[in-house]
Design an enzyme around this catalytic site. Sequence first.
Site, PDB file in Angstrom:
ATOM      1  N   ASP A   1     -11.451  88.009  20.433  1.00  0.00           N
ATOM      2  CA  ASP A   1     -12.604  87.609  19.640  1.00  0.00           C
ATOM      3  C   ASP A   1     -13.828  87.526  20.550  1.00  0.00           C
ATOM      4  O   ASP A   1     -13.701  87.578  21.771  1.00  0.00           O
ATOM      5  CB  ASP A   1     -12.354  86.298  18.887  1.00  0.00           C
ATOM      6  CG  ASP A   1     -11.912  85.154  19.783  1.00  0.00           C
ATOM      7  OD1 ASP A   1     -11.600  85.406  20.968  1.00  0.00           O
ATOM      8  OD2 ASP A   1     -11.877  84.015  19.315  1.00  0.00           O
TER       9      ASP A   1
ATOM     10  N   TYR B   1     -17.019  86.276  22.824  1.00  0.00           N
ATOM     11  CA  TYR B   1     -17.240  85.101  23.678  1.00  0.00           C
ATOM     12  C   TYR B   1     -17.778  83.968  22.805  1.00  0.00           C
ATOM     13  O   TYR B   1     -18.578  84.196  21.897  1.00  0.00           O
ATOM     14  CB  TYR B   1     -18.256  85.421  24.770  1.00  0.00           C
ATOM     15  CG  TYR B   1     -17.809  86.506  25.740  1.00  0.00           C
ATOM     16  CD1 TYR B   1     -16.670  86.326  26.535  1.00  0.00           C
ATOM     17  CD2 TYR B   1     -18.534  87.680  25.877  1.00  0.00           C
ATOM     18  CE1 TYR B   1     -16.264  87.305  27.430  1.00  0.00           C
ATOM     19  CE2 TYR B   1     -18.138  88.666  26.777  1.00  0.00           C
ATOM     20  CZ  TYR B   1     -17.006  88.479  27.561  1.00  0.00           C
ATOM     21  OH  TYR B   1     -16.616  89.454  28.443  1.00  0.00           O
TER      22      TYR B   1
ATOM     23  N   PHE C   1     -15.985  92.502  25.421  1.00  0.00           N
ATOM     24  CA  PHE C   1     -16.128  92.262  26.857  1.00  0.00           C
ATOM     25  C   PHE C   1     -17.567  92.343  27.354  1.00  0.00           C
ATOM     26  O   PHE C   1     -17.849  92.015  28.505  1.00  0.00           O
ATOM     27  CB  PHE C   1     -15.248  93.216  27.681  1.00  0.00           C
ATOM     28  CG  PHE C   1     -13.777  93.063  27.435  1.00  0.00           C
ATOM     29  CD1 PHE C   1     -13.095  91.952  27.918  1.00  0.00           C
ATOM     30  CD2 PHE C   1     -13.073  94.001  26.702  1.00  0.00           C
ATOM     31  CE1 PHE C   1     -11.736  91.789  27.684  1.00  0.00           C
ATOM     32  CE2 PHE C   1     -11.716  93.858  26.460  1.00  0.00           C
ATOM     33  CZ  PHE C   1     -11.043  92.747  26.951  1.00  0.00           C
TER      34      PHE C   1
ATOM     35  N   HIS D   1      -4.023  91.452  30.272  1.00  0.00           N
ATOM     36  CA  HIS D   1      -5.413  91.149  29.953  1.00  0.00           C
ATOM     37  C   HIS D   1      -6.186  90.910  31.260  1.00  0.00           C
ATOM     38  O   HIS D   1      -5.628  90.370  32.223  1.00  0.00           O
ATOM     39  CB  HIS D   1      -5.475  89.904  29.064  1.00  0.00           C
ATOM     40  CG  HIS D   1      -6.803  89.683  28.436  1.00  0.00           C
ATOM     41  ND1 HIS D   1      -7.829  89.014  29.088  1.00  0.00           N
ATOM     42  CD2 HIS D   1      -7.303  90.043  27.223  1.00  0.00           C
ATOM     43  CE1 HIS D   1      -8.889  88.972  28.291  1.00  0.00           C
ATOM     44  NE2 HIS D   1      -8.600  89.590  27.162  1.00  0.00           N
TER      45      HIS D   1
END
Length: 221
Positions: A66, A68, A79, A185
């Site tokens: 999701d 930030y 990102f 991740h």
Amino acid sequence: MEMNNHETWKSFINFETKKPYFKKIKDHLISDNAEGKIVLPEPKNFFRAFDLCELNKVKVVIIGQDPYHTPGVPNGLAFSVNKNHKLPPSLINIFREIESDLGIKNYIGDLSAWSRQGVLLLNTCLSVCAGLPASHSNIGWENFTNAAIEEIQKKENIIFLLWGKHAQQKKAFIQEDNFILEAAHPSPLSANNGFFGCNHFSKTNNLLTSLGSDPIDWQLE
């Protein structure tokens, strides 16, 4: 009867946002606003990943989770942050891997240049409440992003980069005539468990070249 076969993201978004599940998303966002919660990113940026990477240009899909959850940080691309913003830890690790893999050093967090080359930076959930990570993870966005992944695959040979277990859940929607690169991740909690050293950026470009497509210039300026 409208056919679910779209040539543009605008057509796709118009089609999906008329469905019953999307009304539930809207109702949830209205409720959060009424309760004084801050919804991120700005609504105009919910679909920014699609605005910058048109459907017929998609070559690579990087799937995040999701947005930030800090006000002023998310900009609608997985990102990514705005150009003058401090780099988040996950993005620092992504840049560290690019440098290790390709010798490219990046210092700015705005990833829109990747989007314009055909990299769809897709969060599985397109909104969040400030300070509450994953707060919109079950309001219906997954239905939308699953449909987007299926729409992309009407063109073959898409390269999917799945980082972490959350992104890897999308494998169920990816057909065999595409390419899947998996790794941990890039979060500091997991990057040492298989993200560092994955070489996904050179592997992606090698695949694109083998397909007769232009490689991605991962350098950001």
